[in-house]
Design a protein around this motif. Structure first.
Motif, short mmCIF file in Angstrom:
data_model
loop_
_atom_site.label_atom_id
_atom_site.label_comp_id
_atom_site.label_asym_id
_atom_site.label_seq_id
_atom_site.Cartn_x
_atom_site.Cartn_y
_atom_site.Cartn_z
N LEU A 4 46.94 53.42 4.19
CA LEU A 4 47.28 54.64 5.02
C LEU A 4 48.27 55.63 4.49
O LEU A 4 48.20 56.85 4.59
N TYR A 8 47.64 59.42 3.85
CA TYR A 8 48.38 60.56 4.65
C TYR A 8 49.59 60.93 3.88
O TYR A 8 50.60 60.58 4.52
N HIS B 348 38.89 61.88 13.87
CA HIS B 348 38.69 61.09 12.42
C HIS B 348 39.97 60.51 12.04
O HIS B 348 39.93 59.49 11.52
N ASP B 349 41.02 61.38 12.19
CA ASP B 349 42.41 60.53 11.87
C ASP B 349 42.66 59.67 12.70
O ASP B 349 43.07 58.24 12.29
N GLN B 352 40.88 56.52 11.71
CA GLN B 352 41.10 55.91 10.45
C GLN B 352 42.34 54.89 10.77
O GLN B 352 42.06 53.91 10.41
N VAL B 353 43.22 55.31 11.43
CA VAL B 353 44.37 54.30 11.68
C VAL B 353 44.06 53.36 12.68
O VAL B 353 44.44 52.13 12.31
N ASP B 356 42.68 50.61 10.58
CA ASP B 356 43.74 49.98 10.00
C ASP B 356 44.32 48.58 10.87
O ASP B 356 44.90 47.91 10.05
N HIS B 357 43.95 48.83 12.09
CA HIS B 357 44.53 47.92 13.06
C HIS B 357 43.22 46.96 13.44
O HIS B 357 43.11 46.17 14.45
N PHE B 407 52.29 57.09 14.09
CA PHE B 407 51.94 57.02 12.36
C PHE B 407 52.06 58.72 12.35
O PHE B 407 52.77 59.01 11.45
N PHE B 408 51.47 59.30 13.25
CA PHE B 408 51.36 60.87 12.91
C PHE B 408 52.52 61.61 13.33
O PHE B 408 52.58 62.90 13.58
#
Lengths: 155, 410
Positions: A4, A8, B348-349, B352-353, B356-357, B407-408
């Protein structure tokens, strides 16, 4: 989260949060093309102004994810002031960046060659290829730029 | 809770397979459901023990295959309380079922200025075939608006029904979860001499279905969202209508006779089933119906209502105004589909994260672009619940959303 973090990168999020060259140009003299990613509904408009074979201005607008928006933003900074021939080269290199990594992911021995080294900030998008679905996001603005070129040819 | 979800989860090999290290949180059943072992076994044993073409060979094996397929038709007919199993037409998916009605009944019965009334909730599958009829035959496509909370706004229904020949509505929205009052719409349609078609793709898998109670004339649904295989859909239609409709596709199986001069169509349901049907998929769908019957559709509905309530409350408690859940919040008029906007992070973002989980959700327009436009968004993050989901899945979603926010904002 290494995958990730790779996707990003800081520069990508920066272009997403502060997109460069966002907006529209008057048509004509500019040409415009619209691109869609039917998978996720992302939409993008690219306007270019070409004088004497040089891209003197470019604007993009639309809605999309961080990858599609940042890729379009970085594209605009990479091609402003370049000749159409130089831009064709940059498009080729960018698409190489997307596909070479795909090949190396599939076990091939190719790595990023010299053809993609001139991409500058755009190199940050190489993490995208680990997420094949997102390649379409990254290339949306670029494919739309190519549509602009087709418009130019028709005019 | 009406049944033990941990037992149900064990019936679905993918949800407990080692490859995913027990960490897969599957919240995309509105796109496709997972398959229970029983369905997988029935499909493979069909190929291992029964495989032959149907309605053709006189040999024993071919008879067995035909019986297996027609038994499945009976089961599916009973499952939706159809009175006659010949009212069950096998198609490829719900999209093809709706296209069958549009291209057969629609082409034969609709003309210039006739109106097809759709709800603003529709999936492209229940929009495009009607747009195509607008292009080819000049029909008008009209829309039932939505209220602020995502329910159908029926205030002006009488006016909307003027000139209407067909009311075609979703039984349950694949975006907002909204469950429209189909009976009311079907009765209103009949009162003006129109028919009613229900896109029940998100309805049949999740609640008891009774076509007589719904009062509709056509019901379209798909197998893969209800624990069955892909590639098999169903169109239920009232037999008097189906008998009058011209065939959809031409070919083998759908004929009684063919000469150099022309053909005579078979009786229903085979009139609409040209070519070799997806036999193993049909048999697999029969097994899926057996499975769902064994759990009990009332139990499935009750479980999903309880879990949807838990999800709505949990997400509201943990995220407050940072997370918008589109559509109605009253579980008596909605199913377990949760379309969300989280902070200002693009769907979409977010997905995506979440991936990942280990959390599988859908990001996009969900094949409902006109509805997205009404909501004023390009896409949403959609989590959808089914019988094998439990509170721990909802908690995992909430944890992963929290991680996404962090994360963001780094």
């Amino acid at each position: 989260m290494s995958g990730l973090e790779d996707l990003y990168r800081e520069i990508i999020l920066d272009h997403y949060r502060n997109p460069r060259n966002q907006g529209e140009l008057e048509v004509p003299p500019a040409v415009m093309a619209e691109g869609f990613n039917p998978l996720c509904g992302d939409e993008i408009k690219v306007h270019i102004q070409v004088d004497d074979g040089v891209i003197v201005d470019i604007k993009f607008d639309g809605q999309g994810c961080s990858i599609s928006q940042s890729s379009a933003s970085m594209m605009t900074t990479a091609i402003t002031g370049k000749t159409l021939e130089e831009v064709e080269g940059i498009i080729y290199s960018f698409k190489q960046l997307m596909s070479i990594h795909e090949k190396s992911l599939e076990g091939g021995s190719e790595t990023v060659g010299s053809s993609t080294t001139g991409l500058g900030d755009l190199q940050a998008l190489q993490g995208v290829v680990k997420f094949p679905v997102r390649i379409k996001c990254a290339t949306l603005g670029w494919n739309t730029l190519e549509q602009c070129f087709e418009e130019l040819d028709e005019n | 809770m009406s049944f033990d979800v941990s037992d149900i989860k064990k019936d679905f090999p993918l949800l407990s397979c080692e490859e995913h290290n027990d960490s897969l949180i599957y919240l995309d059943s509105a796109a496709t459901s997972q398959k229970p072992q029983k369905v997988i076994d029935v499909v493979s044993s069909y190929y291992e023990e029964i495989n032959a073409n149907v309605h053709r060979g006189a040999y024993h094996l071919a008879e067995k295959a035909t019986t297996a397929m027609e038994d499945a038709r009976e089961k599916i007919s009973d499952f939706i309380k159809s009175e006659r199993s010949e009212e069950i037409i096998f198609t490829k998916n719900a999209t093809e079922s709706i296209n069958l009605v549009a291209k057969s009944w629609g082409a034969a019965n609709l003309g210039e200025g006739d109106v097809v009334l759709l709800s603003s909730l529709e999936h492209h599958a229940n929009i495009v075939p009607w747009h195509q009829l607008a292009e080819s035959q000049g029909i008008e496509v009209r829309w039932i608006p939505l209220t602020e909370s995502g329910l159908l706004d029926l205030t002006d229904l009488d006016r909307l029904l003027e000139g209407v020949k067909l009311v075609a509505v979703s039984g349950a929205s694949n975006v907002l979860g909204t469950v429209p009052p189909v009976r009311t719409l079907a009765d209103a349609a009949h009162a003006v001499g129109a028919l009613c078609l229900v896109d029940a793709s998100q309805y049949v898998p999740h609640r008891p279905t009774d076509v007589e109670e719904l009062g509709c004339d056509f019901l379209a649904f798909t197998g893969h969202k209800m624990c069955g295989p892909t590639g098999i859909g169903v169109l239920w239609g009232r037999s008097d209508l189906l008998e009058q409709m011209p065939p959809f596709l031409g070919g083998g199986e759908m004929i009684l006779d063919v000469t150099q001069e022309g053909f005579t169509a078979n009786t229903i349901p085979w009139k609409f089933e040209a070519g070799t049907p997806p036999i193993s998929e049909i048999v697999g769908l029969g097994a899926a119906v057996d499975y769902l019957e064994s759990v009990g559709m009332n139990n499935v509905l009750e479980h999903e209502r309880t879990l949807t309530t838990y999800a709505l409350n949990t997400l509201k408690d943990r995220f407050g105004d940072e997370l918008i859940i589109h559509g109605p919040h009253d579980v008596s008029v909605r199913g377990g589909v949760l379309s969300m906007a989280y902070q200002d992070i693009h769907p979409h973002d977010v997905s995506q994260v979440l991936d990942d989980h280990g959390v599988c959700v859908r990001a996009g327009h969900h094949c409902a672009k006109p509805l997205m436009k009404l909501l004023g968004v390009g896409s949403t993050v959609r989590a959808s619940l089914y019988l094998y989901n439990d509170e721990s899945d909802v908690d995992a979603l909430a944890d992963a959303l929290e991680a996404t926010g962090k994360f963001f904002s780094r």
